[in-house]
Design an enzyme around this catalytic site. Sequence first.
Site, PDB file in Angstrom:
ATOM      1  N   ARG A   1       0.611  -1.531  -0.169  1.00  0.00           N
ATOM      2  CA  ARG A   1      -0.024  -0.103   0.138  1.00  0.00           C
ATOM      3  C   ARG A   1       0.636   1.423  -0.148  1.00  0.00           C
ATOM      4  O   ARG A   1       0.929   2.380  -0.862  1.00  0.00           O
ATOM      5  CB  ARG A   1      -0.615  -0.025   0.685  1.00  0.00           C
ATOM      6  CG  ARG A   1      -2.172   1.078   1.346  1.00  0.00           C
ATOM      7  CD  ARG A   1      -2.440   1.089   2.838  1.00  0.00           C
ATOM      8  NE  ARG A   1      -2.785  -0.405   3.125  1.00  0.00           N
ATOM      9  CZ  ARG A   1      -3.848  -0.639   3.465  1.00  0.00           C
ATOM     10  NH1 ARG A   1      -5.056  -0.088   2.506  1.00  0.00           N
ATOM     11  NH2 ARG A   1      -4.404  -1.752   3.487  1.00  0.00           N
TER      12      ARG A   1
ATOM     13  N   CYS B   1     -26.123  -2.908  -7.381  1.00  0.00           N
ATOM     14  CA  CYS B   1     -28.001  -3.591  -6.562  1.00  0.00           C
ATOM     15  C   CYS B   1     -27.161  -3.742  -5.075  1.00  0.00           C
ATOM     16  O   CYS B   1     -28.466  -5.337  -5.120  1.00  0.00           O
ATOM     17  CB  CYS B   1     -27.924  -4.315  -7.417  1.00  0.00           C
ATOM     18  SG  CYS B   1     -28.574  -3.631  -9.498  1.00  0.00           S
ATOM     19  N   GLU B   2     -26.613  -3.518  -4.814  1.00  0.00           N
ATOM     20  CA  GLU B   2     -25.990  -3.736  -2.741  1.00  0.00           C
ATOM     21  C   GLU B   2     -26.423  -2.677  -2.217  1.00  0.00           C
ATOM     22  O   GLU B   2     -25.928  -1.864  -2.800  1.00  0.00           O
ATOM     23  CB  GLU B   2     -24.293  -4.719  -3.693  1.00  0.00           C
ATOM     24  CG  GLU B   2     -24.490  -5.433  -3.851  1.00  0.00           C
ATOM     25  CD  GLU B   2     -25.305  -6.892  -2.921  1.00  0.00           C
ATOM     26  OE1 GLU B   2     -25.309  -6.726  -1.879  1.00  0.00           O
ATOM     27  OE2 GLU B   2     -24.931  -8.167  -4.145  1.00  0.00           O
TER      28      GLU B   2
END
Length: 432
Positions: free
Chosen positions: A291, A358-359
């Site tokens: 990261r 769609c969540e």
Amino acid sequence: MTTLSGLPDATLPPGFGYRHDQLMVEDVSLGQLASEHGTPLFVYSRAAMLGALAAYQRGLAGRQHLICYAMKANSSLAILQTLVRAGCGLDIVSGGELERALAAGVDPAKVIFSGVGKTRAEMRQALTVGIGCFNVESRAELDVLDEVARGMGRRAPVSVRVNPNVDAQTHPYISTGLKGNKFGIAHEDVIATYRHAATCEGLRVVGIDCHIGSQITQTGPYLDAMDRILDLVEGIEAAGVPIGHIDFGGGLGIDYQGDAPPEADALWKHLLQRLDARGFGDRKIYIEPGRSLVGNAGVCLTEVLYLKPGEHKNFLIVDAAMNDLPRPAMYQAFHRIVPLSPRTGLATTTWDVVGPVCESGDWIGRDRALAVQAGDLLAVMSAGAYCMSMASNYNTRGRAAEVLVDGETATLIRARETAADQFRSERPLPAA
Ligand SMILES: *Cc1c(COP(=O)(O)O)cnc(C)c1O
């Protein structure tokens, strides 16, 4: 680089800033890239990546060391090439990552293989190309690796991943160095494991490693882990097994939202003092940062599709979603969201920035004060790590395109994925 008036959190990472009210990456306008390549679009700054790497290189200058970029953070080939050409080795966690690593031109001797579930096939693949080290995570894995290597007439270079049982003080899902998680061999079993490894004909002990978590913002946990590891090295060597390199893992955090992790060179100044004080200053040091090398070097550009004000919440529906930017849904992570060209004379409203998937978990930012209209472009900041490499095709959404910027030059490093790309490997039933 100017800051944006009215937004207190608008301090942007190196490589990014406003010029004439346009958000730039190095000398390229992000708005220009969005109109050229469409959205969602990942854009990376080469200078930001190399700057992050340079902090580690300064910190470890004059020491025998190897910086193995943990490529799961962002494994796009051009990103790997950038870091490999700057001298990095790679930390891999699968056979697929090994193939990518080789495609990016890494010297196999600079590849280390981490992960709790290496298969026999992956072990054979890695032994065939001659990787530098297997970071082994259990006694059972050690024995399988010994068997596989003997079967090939080889000796596998091994390091045992130790669980130092220190609290990295980070999110539980990204904390890996405490008792009770699946990573590494328990502190109290390490010396016996090394004694055993030293007797295996298919193994050659080359080092020891640990990795205590991710998005760590304090020096203390690293010092604690270092002390634990050095205690173990003393014990292992007293038992007659020499340890070559010591690998302190990755995990250094980045600034997502006023986080203040130490700079890599400052961190290593402290760690090297401790290493020297304990008489290990001449050891070969490995690290596995992910990261901190790429996270703040990337952004994801997205277009505002619809404004949907409501009684309880105002929703800003954008064209990037959890399949592109999975961190908020997975870890409730925060990404700063800023406009590419700030508007004046438009009311600032508090929005939940959400995608089309769609969540209900498909959100990118909550309660963000933004002055925007449909069609505006936004940059989701700090999107260089654990975004593209975690992207999925959920909802048959193609993965985004990627651009790498170097000064005034922008290079497309991944074309936008088409629907045909997505179902190419499927086998439809014969015509009815
Ligand atoms: C993920 C991982 C890293 C990199 O972690 P960052 O937080 O991205 O620096 C290093 N080593 C191992 C073993 C890992 O699993």
